[in-house]
Design a protein around this motif. Structure first.
Motif, mmCIF file in Angstrom:
data_model
loop_
_atom_site.group_PDB
_atom_site.id
_atom_site.type_symbol
_atom_site.label_atom_id
_atom_site.label_comp_id
_atom_site.label_asym_id
_atom_site.label_seq_id
_atom_site.Cartn_x
_atom_site.Cartn_y
_atom_site.Cartn_z
ATOM 1 N N ARG A 3 0.844 -1.196 0.000
ATOM 2 C CA ARG A 3 0.000 0.000 0.000
ATOM 3 C C ARG A 3 0.878 1.246 0.000
ATOM 4 O O ARG A 3 1.881 1.306 0.698
ATOM 5 C CB ARG A 3 -0.925 -0.006 1.209
ATOM 6 C CG ARG A 3 -1.915 -1.138 1.129
ATOM 7 C CD ARG A 3 -2.786 -1.358 2.342
ATOM 8 N NE ARG A 3 -2.740 -0.367 3.362
ATOM 9 C CZ ARG A 3 -3.789 0.060 4.046
ATOM 10 N NH1 ARG A 3 -4.968 -0.425 3.795
ATOM 11 N NH2 ARG A 3 -3.659 0.949 4.989
ATOM 12 N N VAL A 4 0.448 2.234 -0.787
ATOM 13 C CA VAL A 4 1.156 3.513 -0.890
ATOM 14 C C VAL A 4 0.152 4.661 -0.803
ATOM 15 O O VAL A 4 -1.035 4.482 -1.086
ATOM 16 C CB VAL A 4 1.959 3.619 -2.210
ATOM 17 C CG1 VAL A 4 3.087 2.610 -2.243
ATOM 18 C CG2 VAL A 4 1.072 3.450 -3.419
ATOM 19 N N ARG A 5 0.631 5.828 -0.383
ATOM 20 C CA ARG A 5 -0.199 7.030 -0.292
ATOM 21 C C ARG A 5 0.250 8.015 -1.364
ATOM 22 O O ARG A 5 1.440 8.266 -1.521
ATOM 23 C CB ARG A 5 -0.066 7.672 1.078
ATOM 24 C CG ARG A 5 -0.814 9.013 1.195
ATOM 25 C CD ARG A 5 -0.725 9.619 2.573
ATOM 26 N NE ARG A 5 -1.618 8.875 3.453
ATOM 27 C CZ ARG A 5 -1.222 8.128 4.473
ATOM 28 N NH1 ARG A 5 0.053 8.021 4.778
ATOM 29 N NH2 ARG A 5 -2.084 7.479 5.214
ATOM 30 N N TYR A 6 -0.729 8.577 -2.064
ATOM 31 C CA TYR A 6 -0.435 9.572 -3.085
ATOM 32 C C TYR A 6 -0.264 10.932 -2.426
ATOM 33 O O TYR A 6 -1.133 11.389 -1.687
ATOM 34 C CB TYR A 6 -1.553 9.602 -4.128
ATOM 35 C CG TYR A 6 -1.373 10.681 -5.159
ATOM 36 C CD1 TYR A 6 -0.234 10.734 -5.941
ATOM 37 C CD2 TYR A 6 -2.332 11.661 -5.341
ATOM 38 C CE1 TYR A 6 -0.051 11.736 -6.886
ATOM 39 C CE2 TYR A 6 -2.170 12.665 -6.285
ATOM 40 C CZ TYR A 6 -1.024 12.696 -7.047
ATOM 41 O OH TYR A 6 -0.844 13.688 -7.968
ATOM 42 N N LEU A 7 0.852 11.608 -2.701
ATOM 43 C CA LEU A 7 1.176 12.885 -2.062
ATOM 44 C C LEU A 7 0.949 14.087 -2.968
ATOM 45 O O LEU A 7 1.087 15.227 -2.512
ATOM 46 C CB LEU A 7 2.647 12.881 -1.620
ATOM 47 C CG LEU A 7 3.066 11.770 -0.669
ATOM 48 C CD1 LEU A 7 4.569 11.812 -0.446
ATOM 49 C CD2 LEU A 7 2.307 11.870 0.634
ATOM 50 N N ASP A 25 -3.653 12.355 -0.985
ATOM 51 C CA ASP A 25 -3.673 11.732 0.339
ATOM 52 C C ASP A 25 -4.432 10.399 0.369
ATOM 53 O O ASP A 25 -4.701 9.872 1.430
ATOM 54 C CB ASP A 25 -4.240 12.691 1.392
ATOM 55 C CG ASP A 25 -3.787 12.318 2.792
ATOM 56 O OD1 ASP A 25 -2.600 11.948 2.958
ATOM 57 O OD2 ASP A 25 -4.608 12.364 3.725
ATOM 58 N N GLU A 26 -4.763 9.837 -0.791
ATOM 59 C CA GLU A 26 -5.452 8.548 -0.844
ATOM 60 C C GLU A 26 -4.438 7.412 -0.763
ATOM 61 O O GLU A 26 -3.355 7.477 -1.341
ATOM 62 C CB GLU A 26 -6.255 8.429 -2.139
ATOM 63 C CG GLU A 26 -7.058 7.137 -2.213
ATOM 64 C CD GLU A 26 -7.914 7.046 -3.468
ATOM 65 O OE1 GLU A 26 -8.524 5.997 -3.672
ATOM 66 O OE2 GLU A 26 -7.960 8.014 -4.253
ATOM 67 N N VAL A 27 -4.806 6.357 -0.033
ATOM 68 C CA VAL A 27 -3.980 5.161 0.073
ATOM 69 C C VAL A 27 -4.541 4.127 -0.896
ATOM 70 O O VAL A 27 -5.752 3.877 -0.915
ATOM 71 C CB VAL A 27 -3.992 4.603 1.513
ATOM 72 C CG1 VAL A 27 -3.241 3.280 1.589
ATOM 73 C CG2 VAL A 27 -3.396 5.623 2.473
ATOM 74 N N GLU A 29 -3.714 0.171 -2.985
ATOM 75 C CA GLU A 29 -2.938 -1.062 -3.033
ATOM 76 C C GLU A 29 -2.280 -1.173 -4.390
ATOM 77 O O GLU A 29 -2.909 -0.883 -5.410
ATOM 78 C CB GLU A 29 -3.839 -2.273 -2.798
ATOM 79 C CG GLU A 29 -4.310 -2.399 -1.384
ATOM 80 C CD GLU A 29 -5.028 -3.716 -1.118
ATOM 81 O OE1 GLU A 29 -5.455 -4.381 -2.081
ATOM 82 O OE2 GLU A 29 -5.148 -4.074 0.054
ATOM 83 N N TRP A 45 4.686 9.719 -3.943
ATOM 84 C CA TRP A 45 4.172 8.546 -3.226
ATOM 85 C C TRP A 45 4.987 8.289 -1.973
ATOM 86 O O TRP A 45 6.181 8.541 -1.934
ATOM 87 C CB TRP A 45 4.257 7.300 -4.112
ATOM 88 C CG TRP A 45 3.504 7.411 -5.394
ATOM 89 C CD1 TRP A 45 4.013 7.802 -6.604
ATOM 90 C CD2 TRP A 45 2.124 7.155 -5.607
ATOM 91 N NE1 TRP A 45 3.025 7.795 -7.550
ATOM 92 C CE2 TRP A 45 1.848 7.392 -6.974
ATOM 93 C CE3 TRP A 45 1.083 6.740 -4.787
ATOM 94 C CZ2 TRP A 45 0.584 7.236 -7.518
ATOM 95 C CZ3 TRP A 45 -0.173 6.572 -5.343
ATOM 96 C CH2 TRP A 45 -0.418 6.821 -6.681
ATOM 97 N N GLU A 46 4.322 7.747 -0.945
ATOM 98 C CA GLU A 46 5.047 7.298 0.242
ATOM 99 C C GLU A 46 4.529 5.916 0.633
ATOM 100 O O GLU A 46 3.371 5.575 0.399
ATOM 101 C CB GLU A 46 4.888 8.273 1.416
ATOM 102 C CG GLU A 46 3.544 8.235 2.097
ATOM 103 C CD GLU A 46 3.480 9.136 3.328
ATOM 104 O OE1 GLU A 46 4.516 9.696 3.735
ATOM 105 O OE2 GLU A 46 2.375 9.289 3.865
ATOM 106 N N VAL A 48 3.108 2.966 2.790
ATOM 107 C CA VAL A 48 2.197 2.800 3.921
ATOM 108 C C VAL A 48 2.376 1.392 4.481
ATOM 109 O O VAL A 48 2.516 1.198 5.677
ATOM 110 C CB VAL A 48 0.729 3.030 3.508
ATOM 111 C CG1 VAL A 48 -0.229 2.685 4.634
ATOM 112 C CG2 VAL A 48 0.535 4.459 3.060
#
Length: 74
Positions: A3-7, A25-27, A29, A45-46, A48
Motif C-alpha cells: 500500500r502507498v499514499r499519493y502525495l 492523500d489517498e492510500v 494497493e 508517493w510514500e 504505507v
C-alpha cells in the motif's frame, strides 16, 4: 499487495491500477513487485505498507483461542 499514499496536489489517473483516479492523500494497493516503482518517486508517493516477504507469505497465522465457557455454580 503493498500500500502507498499519493502525495500529489491534484488527482491523477494511474493506468497500472486499471486507469483508476487517485485523489491526494489517498492510500491505494499496488502489486508487490511494483512497490519500488512507486516509492522511488518520493515527491508523489510514500510507503504505507511494504510488500510481504517470502517468509511472511508462507508463515502460519497464529491460532485463535476461544474464550473459556463459564462454569456453572452448584
Amino acid at each position: 499487495m503493498a500500500r502507498v499514499r499519493y502525495l500529489g496536489p491534484e488527482p491523477v489517473t494511474v493506468p497500472e491500477l486499471g486507469s483508476r483516479e487517485v485523489q491526494p492523500d489517498e492510500v491505494v494497493e499496488v502489486p508487490d513487485e511494483r512497490f519500488e516503482g512507486y516509492v522511488c518517486q518520493t515527491a508523489n508517493w510514500e510507503a504505507v505498507e511494504e510488500p510481504r516477504t517470502e517468509e511472511t507469505k508462507t508463515a502460519a497465522l497464529p491460532l485463535r483461542k476461544t474464550a473459556a465457557k463459564p462454569q456453572k455454580g452448584d
